[in-house]
Design a protein around this motif. Structure first.
Motif, short mmCIF file in Angstrom:
data_model
loop_
_atom_site.label_atom_id
_atom_site.label_comp_id
_atom_site.label_asym_id
_atom_site.label_seq_id
_atom_site.Cartn_x
_atom_site.Cartn_y
_atom_site.Cartn_z
N ASP A 138 0.86 -1.18 0.00
CA ASP A 138 0.00 0.00 0.00
C ASP A 138 0.90 1.24 0.00
OD1 ASP A 138 -3.02 1.01 0.94
OD2 ASP A 138 -1.39 2.28 1.66
N SER A 139 0.79 2.05 -1.04
CA SER A 139 1.74 3.15 -1.20
C SER A 139 1.58 4.23 -0.13
CB SER A 139 1.60 3.77 -2.59
OG SER A 139 1.99 2.83 -3.57
N ASP A 140 0.36 4.49 0.34
CA ASP A 140 0.18 5.43 1.44
C ASP A 140 0.88 4.92 2.69
OD1 ASP A 140 -1.31 7.01 -0.22
OD2 ASP A 140 -3.22 6.74 0.84
N GLN A 141 0.76 3.62 2.95
CA GLN A 141 1.42 3.03 4.11
C GLN A 141 2.92 3.19 4.02
OE1 GLN A 141 1.36 2.22 7.16
NE2 GLN A 141 0.51 0.14 7.33
N ARG A 142 3.47 2.85 2.88
CA ARG A 142 4.92 2.95 2.70
C ARG A 142 5.39 4.39 2.83
NH1 ARG A 142 8.51 -0.24 -1.77
NH2 ARG A 142 10.53 0.59 -1.14
N TYR A 143 4.62 5.30 2.27
CA TYR A 143 5.01 6.71 2.26
C TYR A 143 5.03 7.30 3.67
CZ TYR A 143 4.98 11.62 0.75
OH TYR A 143 5.28 12.95 0.55
#
Length: 421
Positions: free
Chosen positions: A56-61
């Motif tokens: 999940d890109s929001d999580q990683r960010y």
């Protein structure tokens, strides 16, 4: 099939590693969460929680961390806090860009699961984690697991879905470090495109089919060589497009079978750096031999639309404005667009571009729905023309929006005739 790690999730606070962990460097992104915190303050909500794995890109960010199984990131007015399994605790402490990292065992997770089952046990643990950070009310992204949200509510926590996608909006404006990572991915992409172009340029022609090393040069062979080149550059990809003739007239047809002479060949490569997670994107169209007068005209019209759209890019214009410029060129040349005919099946049948970052398609949009472009947005410009009777043409560069124009992150020639240089 249930993975070993899933089987071990009830006892995931053990220090036994189920497989070698994937290490990622710190994301070195100066994440500005002020807009999220302003939303929380305006809505009188204590915190914001992401419950997802590292894909999940929001999580990683937000967390600056990745893991193969879900973990929780909690954003409050005071900081960013992670809740992870014992399996990931050491890596999270070393790598995550968070103010605190807590392991599940701090909340007797194993005992909670034993007493209440894995679903309720997880929810009770999350409620306790939130309480430790002064959170009685929670905002969550639209992708937050519905079951978990219901379970938290059952435990007395107020849960509200944040509808606007604030984190995605923050991610759209890239920092200098992010732009450097995307440009590095594009350098790898250029090497892969050169590999594909050279294979097409140096192939023999036998009975109208491209031949390499005595065998027909297939879409699959070119895609394999693209992937090998990218792996050597530290990038990977799930798929790519090498589509010949009528296949290329379907914009997302991956292509298959032998490549033919005198036909348009669309090569669209969108790799991701295996360490940083940042994508790149580029398309070129080639023809070995003579694809015909109409195909060449379509190529020149597409090139003119691509150049005009690039020149229209600058901070303050909208993605819709840039898309209209591309449509103007294509319609003036006598071809349909979805603007001139929303039911068109040939012509320019997609948007002009999209944002690129930790996702291959992300905000902003360069399309009829595209909003204001801002300094630091990274977008593609990729008009195209498609007709099964002629083939497909698409030309795509990756650019950064600047105050008075753009910086092109793509350094690769545009030309219909392939070369081996």
């Amino acid at each position: 099939m249930v993975s070993a790690l899933e089987l071990g999730s009830v006892t995931d606070d053990s220090e036994q590693y189920m497989w070698p962990p994937v290490r990622h460097p710190p994301m070195n992104v100066d994440v500005d969460l002020s807009s999220l915190r302003e939303y929380l303050e305006a809505e009188a909500i204590d915190g914001y929680c992401i419950d997802a794995d590292g894909t999940d890109s929001d999580q990683r960010y937000v967390s600056g961390f990745t893991a193969p199984d879900p973990y929780q990131t909690l954003v409050t007015a005071e900081g960013v806090h992670l809740l992870v399994s014992g399996l990931e605790y050491g890596r999270a402490k070393a790598d995550a860009s968070a103010d605190s990292v807590t392991r599940r065992s701090a909340y007797d997770y194993q005992q909670l699961v034993a007493d209440h089952g894995p679903y309720e046990g997880k929810c009770r643990m999350l409620v306790a984690f939130c309480a430790d950070h002064g959170v009685d009310s929670l905002a969550v992204p639209r992708s937050f697991p519905t079951g978990t949200a219901d379970g938290l509510r059952a435990q007395g926590l107020e849960v509200t879905v944040e509808p606007e996608g604030i984190i995605e909006g923050v991610r759209a404006t890239k920092t200098e470090w992010e732009r450097e990572q995307i440009q590095a991915s594009q350098r790898a992409n250029e090497a892969a495109m050169a590999t594909a172009e050279a294979l097409i340029a140096t192939a023999d022609i036998e009975d109208g089919v491209l031949v390499h090393d005595g065998e027909p040069l297939t879409s699959e062979r070119v895609k394999t060589e693209i992937e090998v080149t990218l792996l050597r550059q530290g990038c990977g990809l799930d798929d790519t497009i090498v589509a010949c003739g009528a296949d290329g007239a379907d914009p997302h047809n991956r292509g298959s079978g032998p490549l033919e002479a005198d036909e348009l060949i669309v090569v669209d490569i969108f790799p991701r750096d295996k360490e940083t997670g940042y994508f790149a994107d580029m398309t070129r169209t080639f023809a070995r031999g003579d694809p015909g007068e109409e195909a060449r005209r379509r190529y020149e019209v597409t090139k003119a639309a691509y150049e005009a759209a690039l020149e229209a890019v600058e901070a303050g214009v909208t993605g819709a404005d840039v898309h209209d410029v591309a449509c103007d060129v294509i319609e003036d040349a006598g071809y349909d667009t979805l603007r001139s005919d929303p039911s068109a099946e040939t012509g320019f049948i997609h948007g002009t571009g999209h944002g690129v970052g930790l996702d291959i398609h992300e905000a902003p949009s360069v399309s009829p729905a595209g909003g204001e472009l801002k300094v630091g947005h990274v977008i593609t410009i990729e008009p195209g023309l498609y007709d099964p009777d002629v083939g497909g043409v698409r030309i795509e560069d990756l650019v950064v929006v600047t105050e008075d124009g753009y910086e092109n992150l793509t350094d690769y020639r545009v030309g219909l005739e392939p070369t081996a240089e």
